[in-house]
Scaffold this active site. Structure first.
Site, PDB file in Angstrom:
ATOM      1  N   LYS A  22       0.835  -1.203   0.000  1.00 41.95           N
ATOM      2  CA  LYS A  22       0.000   0.000   0.000  1.00 41.95           C
ATOM      3  C   LYS A  22       0.869   1.253   0.000  1.00 41.95           C
ATOM      4  O   LYS A  22       0.637   2.197  -0.766  1.00 41.95           O
ATOM      5  CB  LYS A  22      -0.912   0.004   1.232  1.00 41.95           C
ATOM      6  N   ASN A  23       1.885   1.266   0.866  1.00 44.77           N
ATOM      7  CA  ASN A  23       2.692   2.479   1.039  1.00 44.77           C
ATOM      8  C   ASN A  23       3.629   2.743  -0.135  1.00 44.77           C
ATOM      9  O   ASN A  23       4.158   3.852  -0.266  1.00 44.77           O
ATOM     10  CB  ASN A  23       3.487   2.400   2.345  1.00 44.77           C
ATOM     11  N   CYS A 116      -5.192   8.321   9.537  1.00 45.03           N
ATOM     12  CA  CYS A 116      -5.325   7.891  10.927  1.00 45.03           C
ATOM     13  C   CYS A 116      -4.944   9.028  11.868  1.00 45.03           C
ATOM     14  O   CYS A 116      -4.010   9.788  11.598  1.00 45.03           O
ATOM     15  CB  CYS A 116      -4.415   6.693  11.206  1.00 45.03           C
ATOM     16  N   ARG A 121       1.415  15.101  11.627  1.00 47.18           N
ATOM     17  CA  ARG A 121       1.885  14.919  10.255  1.00 47.18           C
ATOM     18  C   ARG A 121       1.812  16.229   9.466  1.00 47.18           C
ATOM     19  O   ARG A 121       1.105  16.327   8.454  1.00 47.18           O
ATOM     20  CB  ARG A 121       1.052  13.883   9.510  1.00 47.18           C
ATOM     21  N   ASP A 305       4.979   1.485  11.996  1.00 45.31           N
ATOM     22  CA  ASP A 305       3.775   0.775  11.575  1.00 45.31           C
ATOM     23  C   ASP A 305       3.685  -0.649  12.129  1.00 45.31           C
ATOM     24  O   ASP A 305       2.680  -1.328  11.922  1.00 45.31           O
ATOM     25  CB  ASP A 305       3.690   0.732  10.051  1.00 45.31           C
ATOM     26  N   ARG A 397      -8.442  -0.147   5.214  1.00 44.02           N
ATOM     27  CA  ARG A 397      -7.613   0.824   4.499  1.00 44.02           C
ATOM     28  C   ARG A 397      -6.267   0.235   4.090  1.00 44.02           C
ATOM     29  O   ARG A 397      -5.647   0.720   3.142  1.00 44.02           O
ATOM     30  CB  ARG A 397      -7.366   2.072   5.372  1.00 44.02           C
TER      31      ARG A 397
END
Length: 417
Positions: A22-23, A116, A121, A305, A397
């Protein structure tokens, strides 16, 4: 609203094929905006964030076709440079369209991102760096209004702190800037290396000149390519922890083990038996789990993560462990839910003390973010009885078919409405 029911106390046995990252997929999808040709992407995970990014690109004028985990993007008629709040609000990666839109059109209006609720951020690192490429911007009612009247112009830029998103945004933008850009104090996560590899395949001129510095010679057009996205190292790490916490026996396949060497070393230290092959890791969990201290850090350090997942495992260790969260300031929201299951975890600022020798008890639980939600599943897998996890839209997600993958290796888990 959907929930997960988890019936625990089963050792996980078998093999799990890891999905695409995903990232890595999200910045690569954003980078396709540079192209006016077709791009063929393989191995994308079918998770909510990917669907949201695809919808965002479609709103900008991209034509997209999915075929299972493969995708075709056609940007021949892509003309728009406005990214609305409705699509950016659910994921921080939405800000990554800012760089390529500025590079392509010299202007962009992009909503400030969501995602999230694990920390602030700030996008100021992105904006400060883009301003050094000639961008002028202002923030009005939650939107970044940015313009580069003379186009992007190469420069020497040192990031004030290591930022994955800012590094990605600037590498994409600088690929179309006039002249030479040198970025230093870059993040070097494998997903960034995958993005660079994708851009180089398209014809961009990018070269790493030191561990955290990259040199980019701007180009004016790119070519049509087919590209396969790397494996998801956080998914791989999650299932490695799942094997360890259930004293299971799993083969984690479709990966590059050296990319997750830090995680493998940590699990070995805790007591798991691990055998590494070319594209798989075989892990056998140990009933006797050793305590350890962990500090999250930018790659190649221990990933933030995986902090929530490893915390679950350390609750089962022989003695107290300490976890220091050095990436995000609000990433212990899973602690309260784990304590409701019988854990004894105390937090002070960015430090958590984890008491060992805990037997988790089944409970009704509330997911607070993507990685917290999967940590609750891991804890529930060790209990006797039924746990119910609410708000699993967080989970969707970032994890593809998680209950199907866990069921195949012996977990008792089901999704209910």
């Amino acid at each position: 609203m959907q929930k997960l029911e988890v019936f625990g106390a089963n050792k996980l046995k078998g093999q799990i094929k890891i999905s695409g990252s995903k990232n890595a997929s999200l910045p690569i999808l954003a980078a396709t905006l540079l192209s006016r040709k077709k791009i063929y992407l393989k191995n994308l995970p079918r998770v909510k964030d990917i669907e949201t990014m695809a919808s965002l690109l479609q709103s900008l004028g991209s034509k997209i076709k999915f075929n299972q985990n493969n995708l075709v993007i056609d940007n021949i008629k892509q003309r728009k440079s406005f990214a609305p709040y409705s699509l950016v609000k659910t994921m921080r990666a939405g800000i990554l369209v800012l760089g390529p839109l500025l590079a392509k059109f010299g202007k962009a209006k992009v909503s400030l991102p969501g995602g999230c609720a694990i920390g602030t951020r700030p996008v100021d690192i992105h904006l400060d760096a883009l301003s050094k490429l000639g961008v002028k911007y202002k923030i009005v009612q939650g939107y970044v209004h940015a313009i580069a009247a003379k186009g992007l112009i190469g420069n020497k830029i040192r990031f004030s702190k290591i930022s994955v998103g800012a590094t990605e945004n600037l590498i994409i933008a600088a690929s179309f800037a006039k002249g030479t850009t040198v970025l230093s104090n870059c993040a070097i996560e494998p997903e960034i290396k995958d993005l660079v590899n994708f851009l180089k395949n398209m014809g961009c001129n990018i070269k790493w000149i030191s561990k955290r510095s990259v040199k980019i010679e701007g180009v004016s057009e790119v070519k049509e390519i087919t590209y396969q996205v790397m494996f998801d190292r956080i998914e791989a790490g999650t299932y490695l922890v799942a094997a360890a916490v259930t004293a299971g026996n799993l083969k984690i396949k479709h990966i590059i083990p050296k990319i997750i060497q830090t995680e493998i070393n940590t699990l070995k230290k805790i007591g798991a038996k691990i055998n590494v092959k070319k594209d798989e890791v075989h892990i056998i969990g140990n009933k006797k789990i050793k305590n350890t201290n962990i500090k999250t850090a930018p790659y190649p350090g221990f990933p933030t993560d995986l902090q929530a997942q490893i915390m679950v495992l350390l609750c089962k260790a022989n003695k107290q462990s300490v976890i220091k969260e050095d990436i995000f300031e609000n990433r212990f929201m899973h602690v309260a839910e784990l304590n409701r299951m019988g854990a004894k975890i105390s937090t002070n600022g960015n430090t958590a003390k984890v008491t060992g020798n805990i037997n988790f008890a089944a409970a009704e639980l509330m997911a607070t973010d993507l990685r917290a939600s999967v940590s609750l599943i891991l804890a529930a897998l060790t209990t006797k009885g039924k746990s119910v996890i609410n708000r699993i839209y967080h989970l969707d997600r970032g994890y593809e078919n998680i209950e199907k993958k866990l069921k195949k290796v012996g977990a008792k888990i089901r999704r209910v409405n």
